[in-house]
Scaffold this motif. Structure first.
Motif, PDB file in Angstrom:
ATOM      1  N   ASP A 185       0.843  -1.185   0.000  1.00 49.55           N
ATOM      2  CA  ASP A 185       0.000   0.000   0.000  1.00 49.55           C
ATOM      3  C   ASP A 185       0.888   1.248   0.000  1.00 49.55           C
ATOM      4  O   ASP A 185       0.615   2.239   0.657  1.00 49.55           O
ATOM      5  N   GLU A 233       1.460   9.125   0.561  1.00 46.47           N
ATOM      6  CA  GLU A 233       0.518  10.230   0.771  1.00 46.47           C
ATOM      7  C   GLU A 233       0.506  10.667   2.238  1.00 46.47           C
ATOM      8  O   GLU A 233       0.498  11.866   2.531  1.00 46.47           O
ATOM      9  N   ARG A 278      -0.436   4.927  -0.518  1.00 47.25           N
ATOM     10  CA  ARG A 278      -1.101   5.514   0.651  1.00 47.25           C
ATOM     11  C   ARG A 278      -0.055   5.929   1.694  1.00 47.25           C
ATOM     12  O   ARG A 278      -0.177   6.990   2.303  1.00 47.25           O
TER      13      ARG A 278
END
Length: 151
Positions: free
Chosen positions: A79, A85, A82
């Protein structure tokens, strides 16, 4: 603490142990990659029928081992977008971040996400791993992880 939280803590500990073991196994390869020179390229030649082949980097065994562990192995963040981010979007813009600078202060999650990003970007632009190897970013990120793990 609830059962769900307990399970999460145990899972995080198991993942960290797997990451540490994978990194420990990579130490000899990391040392051989330190100060790595230019990566050899192949392809880009015109064929008899007039078509051209794509150019591609030829990675040595040590680089391939790092790529395997950071692109599907224990040092992979599935992931990673994410995670990037959450850490300010590093690597999600139009140009690659300064990985060497990021390596100095990044935590474990960001380092693993950046390693994954470099490996995954190789699919879309052959040579991203070569660039990270040549400019020292790959070794800097792995060294930071070693520092965080006390290796």
């Amino acid at each position: 603490m609830g059962a769900s939280r307990d399970r999460s803590v145990v899972e995080d500990g198991r993942v960290r142990q797997e990451r540490r073991a994978a990194l420990r196994d990579l130490v000899p390869a990391i040392e051989r990659l330190r100060g790595h020179g230019e990566v050899e390229w192949s392809g880009g030649d015109q064929q008899e029928d007039g078509s051209f082949t794509f150019r591609y980097p030829i990675y040595d065994r040590d680089t391939q081992k790092v790529m395997e562990v950071c692109n599907g192995g224990a040092l992979t963040d599935f992931d990673y977008r994410r995670t990037l981010e959450r850490h300010g979007g590093h690597g999600l813009g139009s140009q690659a971040p300064d990985f060497v600078a990021l390596a100095r202060d990044s935590d474990e999650d960001l380092i693993v996400a950046l390693l994954t990003w470099i490996m995954r970007s190789e699919r879309f632009g052959a040579g991203d791993v070569a660039a990270a190897l040549e400019n020292g970013a790959l070794v800097a990120l792995l060294d930071r992880l070693r520092e965080l793990y006390g290796e």
